[in-house]
Design a protein around this motif. Structure first.
Motif, short mmCIF file in Angstrom:
data_model
loop_
_atom_site.label_atom_id
_atom_site.label_comp_id
_atom_site.label_asym_id
_atom_site.label_seq_id
_atom_site.Cartn_x
_atom_site.Cartn_y
_atom_site.Cartn_z
N MET A 45 12.55 13.46 -21.27
CA MET A 45 11.43 13.18 -20.36
C MET A 45 10.28 14.15 -20.64
N GLY A 46 9.10 13.67 -20.38
CA GLY A 46 7.91 14.49 -20.60
C GLY A 46 6.92 13.77 -21.48
N PHE A 47 6.40 14.48 -22.44
CA PHE A 47 5.33 14.00 -23.31
C PHE A 47 5.91 13.35 -24.57
N VAL A 48 5.46 12.11 -24.89
CA VAL A 48 5.91 11.40 -26.08
C VAL A 48 4.66 10.90 -26.82
N GLU A 49 4.62 11.15 -28.12
CA GLU A 49 3.50 10.66 -28.93
C GLU A 49 3.92 9.37 -29.62
N VAL A 50 3.07 8.34 -29.53
CA VAL A 50 3.34 7.06 -30.17
C VAL A 50 2.25 6.81 -31.20
N ASP A 51 2.67 6.67 -32.46
CA ASP A 51 1.74 6.45 -33.56
C ASP A 51 1.45 4.95 -33.69
N LEU A 52 0.24 4.56 -33.32
CA LEU A 52 -0.17 3.16 -33.39
C LEU A 52 -0.29 2.68 -34.83
N SER A 53 -0.60 3.59 -35.76
CA SER A 53 -0.77 3.23 -37.16
C SER A 53 0.52 2.71 -37.79
N SER A 54 1.66 3.13 -37.24
CA SER A 54 2.94 2.66 -37.79
C SER A 54 3.57 1.58 -36.90
N GLY A 55 2.76 0.88 -36.14
CA GLY A 55 3.23 -0.23 -35.32
C GLY A 55 3.31 0.07 -33.83
N GLY A 56 3.35 1.35 -33.48
CA GLY A 56 3.31 1.73 -32.07
C GLY A 56 4.53 1.38 -31.26
N THR A 57 5.67 1.16 -31.90
CA THR A 57 6.87 0.80 -31.16
C THR A 57 7.69 2.06 -30.85
N GLN A 58 8.08 2.18 -29.60
CA GLN A 58 8.88 3.32 -29.16
C GLN A 58 10.01 2.82 -28.28
N GLU A 59 11.23 3.30 -28.54
CA GLU A 59 12.38 2.92 -27.72
C GLU A 59 12.67 4.02 -26.71
N PHE A 60 13.02 3.60 -25.49
CA PHE A 60 13.38 4.51 -24.41
C PHE A 60 14.78 4.13 -23.95
N THR A 61 15.65 5.14 -23.80
CA THR A 61 17.06 4.89 -23.50
C THR A 61 17.52 5.74 -22.32
N LEU A 62 18.33 5.12 -21.47
CA LEU A 62 19.01 5.81 -20.38
C LEU A 62 20.50 5.51 -20.57
N LYS A 63 21.30 6.56 -20.92
CA LYS A 63 22.69 6.29 -21.25
C LYS A 63 23.70 7.00 -20.37
N TYR A 121 -4.08 -5.00 -21.55
CA TYR A 121 -3.36 -3.76 -21.85
C TYR A 121 -3.65 -3.25 -23.25
N SER A 122 -3.82 -4.15 -24.20
CA SER A 122 -4.09 -3.72 -25.58
C SER A 122 -5.43 -3.01 -25.70
N ASP A 123 -6.34 -3.22 -24.74
CA ASP A 123 -7.65 -2.57 -24.78
C ASP A 123 -7.58 -1.06 -24.56
N VAL A 124 -6.48 -0.55 -24.00
CA VAL A 124 -6.37 0.89 -23.74
C VAL A 124 -5.69 1.63 -24.89
N LEU A 125 -5.31 0.91 -25.94
CA LEU A 125 -4.63 1.54 -27.06
C LEU A 125 -5.64 2.21 -27.97
N VAL A 126 -6.03 3.37 -27.57
CA VAL A 126 -7.06 4.13 -28.28
C VAL A 126 -6.51 5.52 -28.57
N SER A 180 -4.47 4.00 -34.76
CA SER A 180 -4.92 2.71 -34.20
C SER A 180 -4.05 1.59 -34.77
N CYS A 181 -3.93 0.53 -33.99
CA CYS A 181 -3.14 -0.62 -34.41
C CYS A 181 -3.86 -1.36 -35.52
N HIS A 182 -3.10 -1.87 -36.47
CA HIS A 182 -3.69 -2.68 -37.55
C HIS A 182 -3.68 -4.13 -37.12
N PRO A 183 -4.80 -4.83 -37.32
CA PRO A 183 -4.86 -6.24 -36.90
C PRO A 183 -3.95 -7.15 -37.69
#
Length: 183
Positions: A45-63, A121-126, A180-183
């Protein structure tokens, strides 16, 4: 002394020494679910960086989670708060809740596909903007459910509300976008 008197004295002695005690009957307390915030949450928990240039996909898990009342069905959902990124119209998004039956407490996985989000929502991906993401766990159904994959809210508390109003527990991450996300 008569035998009856001795028997009564013995019985009185037992009662006075505490050998016979009738305590209150305890009711089962319905406690909220729990999770291990140190080993049961990924990423931490806390701060997570998501790189939009590599697709911007991040998995979150509660186990590592559960409920003291093991016979209860648990419910979970992901909630995303876009207010920090500047979204003002319906800035809260929540997925439809999912149920976990007793005895089937497998890991909970949510994938956040940043570059695949629908407008607005995609408009805030900056690069440099942040949003907040929550995984909520409850032992009762959520008040606001939807048949659509996601539901928008303007009030932050709505997707957390449960039928009785008792709520649940949650994990929280602040996501910061880079690139940034690639079109």
């Amino acid at each position: 002394m008569s035998r009856t008197v001795l028997l009564k004295l013995s019985l009185a002695s037992l009662l006075l020494t505490g050998c016979v005690y009738v305590g209150p009957i305890e009711e089962e307390v319905d406690s909220l679910p729990y999770f291990n915030e140190f080993t049961g949450v990924n990423p931490s928990m806390g701060f997570v960086e998501v790189d939009l240039s590599s697709g911007g996909t991040q998995e979150f898990t509660l186990k590592d989670y559960g409920d003291e009342n093991e016979e209860q069905t648990l419910y979970h959902r992901m909630v995303v708060d876009y207010r920090a990124a500047g979204l003002t119209a319906n800035p809260i998004s929540a997925v439809s809740p999912k149920a976990i039956e007793p005895g089937r407490r497998e890991s909970i996985f949510y994938t956040f596909p940043a570059c695949s989000l629908p407008k607005p929502y995609s408009d805030v991906l900056v690069d440099g903007k942040t949003i907040d993401l929550y995984l909520i766990l409850s032992d009762e159904e959520f008040s606001y459910q939807n048949q659509n994959p996601t539901q928008s809210f303007s009030d932050f508390s709505f997707p957390f509300e449960t039928v009785s109003g008792r709520g649940g527990v949650w994990v929280h991450w602040t996501i910061r976008f880079t690139g940034s996300c690639h079109p």
